[in-house]
Design a protein around this motif. Structure first.
Motif, PDB file in Angstrom:
ATOM      1  N   THR A 161      64.525 117.336 176.328  1.00 19.20           N
ATOM      2  CA  THR A 161      63.614 117.583 177.447  1.00 19.20           C
ATOM      3  C   THR A 161      63.918 116.728 178.683  1.00 19.20           C
ATOM      4  OG1 THR A 161      62.139 116.008 176.342  1.00 19.20           O
ATOM      5  CG2 THR A 161      61.655 118.357 176.050  1.00 19.20           C
ATOM      6  N   TYR A 162      64.832 115.775 178.579  1.00 19.77           N
ATOM      7  CA  TYR A 162      64.991 114.819 179.677  1.00 19.77           C
ATOM      8  C   TYR A 162      65.564 115.419 180.962  1.00 19.77           C
ATOM      9  CZ  TYR A 162      65.209 110.256 181.850  1.00 19.77           C
ATOM     10  OH  TYR A 162      64.997 109.189 182.705  1.00 19.77           O
TER      11      TYR A 162
ATOM     12  N   THR B 161      53.638 116.719 175.639  1.00 20.57           N
ATOM     13  CA  THR B 161      53.290 117.336 174.372  1.00 20.57           C
ATOM     14  C   THR B 161      54.490 118.046 173.768  1.00 20.57           C
ATOM     15  OG1 THR B 161      51.107 117.708 175.358  1.00 20.57           O
ATOM     16  CG2 THR B 161      51.512 118.687 173.217  1.00 20.57           C
ATOM     17  N   VAL B 162      55.241 118.772 174.592  1.00 23.80           N
ATOM     18  CA  VAL B 162      56.453 119.431 174.112  1.00 23.80           C
ATOM     19  C   VAL B 162      57.454 118.398 173.599  1.00 23.80           C
ATOM     20  CG1 VAL B 162      58.439 120.859 174.768  1.00 23.80           C
ATOM     21  CG2 VAL B 162      56.159 121.420 175.647  1.00 23.80           C
ATOM     22  N   ALA B 163      57.700 117.351 174.391  1.00 28.01           N
ATOM     23  CA  ALA B 163      58.679 116.336 174.011  1.00 28.01           C
ATOM     24  C   ALA B 163      58.266 115.611 172.738  1.00 28.01           C
ATOM     25  CB  ALA B 163      58.864 115.345 175.162  1.00 28.01           C
ATOM     26  N   ARG B 164      56.967 115.295 172.631  1.00 25.75           N
ATOM     27  CA  ARG B 164      56.493 114.567 171.441  1.00 25.75           C
ATOM     28  C   ARG B 164      56.711 115.393 170.177  1.00 25.75           C
ATOM     29  NH1 ARG B 164      56.361 112.146 167.879  1.00 25.75           N
ATOM     30  NH2 ARG B 164      54.922 110.605 167.007  1.00 25.75           N
ATOM     31  N   CYS B 165      56.500 116.708 170.263  1.00 29.52           N
ATOM     32  CA  CYS B 165      56.771 117.580 169.121  1.00 29.52           C
ATOM     33  C   CYS B 165      58.260 117.594 168.781  1.00 29.52           C
ATOM     34  CB  CYS B 165      56.289 118.996 169.408  1.00 29.52           C
ATOM     35  SG  CYS B 165      54.491 119.199 169.460  1.00 29.52           S
ATOM     36  N   LEU B 166      59.099 117.721 169.787  1.00 25.41           N
ATOM     37  CA  LEU B 166      60.536 117.832 169.543  1.00 25.41           C
ATOM     38  C   LEU B 166      61.127 116.524 169.032  1.00 25.41           C
ATOM     39  CD1 LEU B 166      61.534 120.018 172.607  1.00 25.41           C
ATOM     40  CD2 LEU B 166      61.291 120.734 170.217  1.00 25.41           C
ATOM     41  N   ALA B 167      60.468 115.397 169.337  1.00 32.19           N
ATOM     42  CA  ALA B 167      60.928 114.117 168.802  1.00 32.19           C
ATOM     43  C   ALA B 167      60.818 114.072 167.281  1.00 32.19           C
ATOM     44  CB  ALA B 167      60.120 112.973 169.421  1.00 32.19           C
ATOM     45  N   GLU B 168      59.992 114.939 166.708  1.00 31.78           N
ATOM     46  CA  GLU B 168      59.830 115.003 165.254  1.00 31.78           C
ATOM     47  C   GLU B 168      60.877 115.875 164.585  1.00 31.78           C
ATOM     48  OE1 GLU B 168      57.474 113.296 163.470  1.00 31.78           O
ATOM     49  OE2 GLU B 168      57.024 112.302 165.371  1.00 31.78           O
TER      50      GLU B 168
ATOM     51  N   ALA C 290      58.133 127.087 174.149  1.00 33.92           N
ATOM     52  CA  ALA C 290      56.801 126.546 173.901  1.00 33.92           C
ATOM     53  C   ALA C 290      55.806 127.172 174.856  1.00 33.92           C
ATOM     54  CB  ALA C 290      56.791 125.026 174.061  1.00 33.92           C
ATOM     55  N   GLU C 291      54.638 127.519 174.328  1.00 38.30           N
ATOM     56  CA  GLU C 291      53.519 128.014 175.117  1.00 38.30           C
ATOM     57  C   GLU C 291      52.474 126.902 175.197  1.00 38.30           C
ATOM     58  OE1 GLU C 291      52.113 131.388 173.000  1.00 38.30           O
ATOM     59  OE2 GLU C 291      53.862 132.640 173.453  1.00 38.30           O
ATOM     60  N   LEU C 292      52.080 126.543 176.402  1.00 38.91           N
ATOM     61  CA  LEU C 292      51.050 125.532 176.629  1.00 38.91           C
ATOM     62  C   LEU C 292      49.720 126.260 176.701  1.00 38.91           C
ATOM     63  CD1 LEU C 292      53.081 123.582 179.309  1.00 38.91           C
ATOM     64  CD2 LEU C 292      52.972 123.126 176.857  1.00 38.91           C
ATOM     65  N   LYS C 293      48.959 126.198 175.608  1.00 36.07           N
ATOM     66  CA  LYS C 293      47.806 127.066 175.432  1.00 36.07           C
ATOM     67  C   LYS C 293      46.510 126.493 175.992  1.00 36.07           C
ATOM     68  CE  LYS C 293      48.312 130.260 173.018  1.00 36.07           C
ATOM     69  NZ  LYS C 293      48.765 131.645 173.315  1.00 36.07           N
ATOM     70  N   ALA C 294      46.287 125.186 175.824  1.00 40.87           N
ATOM     71  CA  ALA C 294      45.026 124.567 176.248  1.00 40.87           C
ATOM     72  C   ALA C 294      45.286 123.098 176.530  1.00 40.87           C
ATOM     73  CB  ALA C 294      43.959 124.716 175.166  1.00 40.87           C
ATOM     74  N   PRO C 295      44.583 122.501 177.519  1.00 40.56           N
ATOM     75  CA  PRO C 295      44.789 121.090 177.840  1.00 40.56           C
ATOM     76  C   PRO C 295      44.432 120.180 176.659  1.00 40.56           C
ATOM     77  CG  PRO C 295      43.532 122.203 179.564  1.00 40.56           C
ATOM     78  CD  PRO C 295      43.593 123.145 178.414  1.00 40.56           C
ATOM     79  N   VAL C 296      45.147 119.059 176.546  1.00 42.55           N
ATOM     80  CA  VAL C 296      44.859 118.036 175.547  1.00 42.55           C
ATOM     81  C   VAL C 296      44.097 116.912 176.241  1.00 42.55           C
ATOM     82  CG1 VAL C 296      45.835 116.368 173.936  1.00 42.55           C
ATOM     83  CG2 VAL C 296      46.938 118.603 174.240  1.00 42.55           C
ATOM     84  N   PRO C 297      42.788 116.767 175.996  1.00 45.30           N
ATOM     85  CA  PRO C 297      42.014 115.723 176.686  1.00 45.30           C
ATOM     86  C   PRO C 297      42.351 114.330 176.170  1.00 45.30           C
ATOM     87  CG  PRO C 297      40.624 116.891 175.119  1.00 45.30           C
ATOM     88  CD  PRO C 297      41.954 117.597 175.120  1.00 45.30           C
TER      89      PRO C 297
END
Length: 303
Positions: A80-81, A240-247, A258-265
């Motif tokens: 993602t960088y 959020t995308v990067a954090r998932c891909l780090a796994e 990736a679909e960004l469906k709803a904000p993460v508060p």
């Protein structure tokens, strides 16, 4: 579309003036009802912004790796960088007068990344950014922004990001999904098994903003988030995308959607779920899906 674009070589530019210019011009770019119709859709900006000779600041890279959960000091750039490297010309493009949608209030709704080979952290790259097209959406208009990275003349990485400008529209049907390439396949839309629980601090948006340069006020503080209709700051979609891909143990040539469906508060607690190449992030209620995506091997070679 790309062949019709004019190339313009640009130098690095501070983000703050670009964001200020975009904010000042936003009130003059309010799309009219019906703008999503083909006959009234605004023109696509014809400019390609090219940023040559980009080299990596390893200290900034390390800060990004830490906040996103990647291994620090790896020889390869996180997948993602390049999006972070291209963020200044992207903001220059979207804050310009020719860009028809207001910068303030744009919502990142999806991203598709293709990496054709590993990108060295010590490499030198040429980045190109342009608006590929404008897409009607039941809630407004989406801009599909294309970014390309080249090394030694070969295209090694590219992405398509969709950004939604909300406005009144006569269309009441379902929204186009996942930008330029259609919805994610049905087999990764099923509920995935939970793998980990992530507790996200209230300062996550500021940490990622410092590492990436994306200091959008909706991510930084409760007060600035409330100015834009959010009760709390929200996590960056690309974090959020990067954090998932780090796994994931990604192959050298990979395609990510990736679909960004709803904000993460923020602060908050989310569940990371994954199976095979599919992944998602669910909210504290166990039902809200904040992000859904897939990472699959790609057999494309650099061209």
């Amino acid at each position: 579309m790309a062949d019709q674009c004019s190339r313009r070589t640009v130098s690095r530019q501070a983000l703050a003036p670009l964001l200020l210019r975009g904010a000042l011009l936003s009130p003059f770019k309010r799309p009219r009802p019906g703008v999503a119709d083909g006959a009234t859709r605004p023109p696509v900006p014809p400019t390609r912004l090219v940023l040559p000779g980009v080299r990596i600041d390893l200290a900034k890279l390390a800060a990004y790796e830490r906040v996103c959960g990647f291994a620090v000091g790896a020889e390869e750039l996180p997948v993602t960088y390049p999006h972070v490297l291209a963020f200044p010309p992207m903001m220059r493009l979207m804050s310009a007068r020719a860009f028809p949608l207001p910068l303030l209030g744009l919502v990142h709704t999806s991203v598709e990344i293709s990496r054709r080979k590993a990108l060295a952290a010590t490499g030198e790259y040429e980045l190109t950014v342009f608006v590929e097209r404008l897409v009607p959406h039941r809630r407004g208009t989406e801009a599909v922004v294309m970014t390309e990275a080249r090394a030694d003349g070969s295209r090694v990485w590219e992405s398509r990001s969709t950004y939604l400008a909300r406005h009144r529209t006569p269309h009441n049907g379902p929204a186009p999904a996942a930008g330029a390439r259609g919805p994610l396949p049905a087999d990764i839309r099923k509920r995935l098994p939970g793998v980990a629980t992530w507790r996200l601090g209230g300062g996550l948006g500021r940490r990622y903003g410092s590492a990436s340069g994306d200091r959008n006020p909706i991510h930084l503080h409760p007060f600035t988030a409330r100015l834009f209709g959010f009760r709390r700051p929200i996590a960056h979609g690309m974090w959020t995308v990067a954090r998932c891909l780090a796994e994931h143990d990604l192959p050298e040539a990979v395609r990510v959607r990736a679909e960004l469906k709803a904000p993460v508060p923020l602060p908050g607690t989310v569940t990371y779920a994954a199976e095979g190449g599919a992944f998602e992030v669910r909210g504290e209620d166990g039902e809200t899906v904040h992000l859904r995506g897939e990472a699959l091997p790609s057999f494309e070679s650099s061209v």
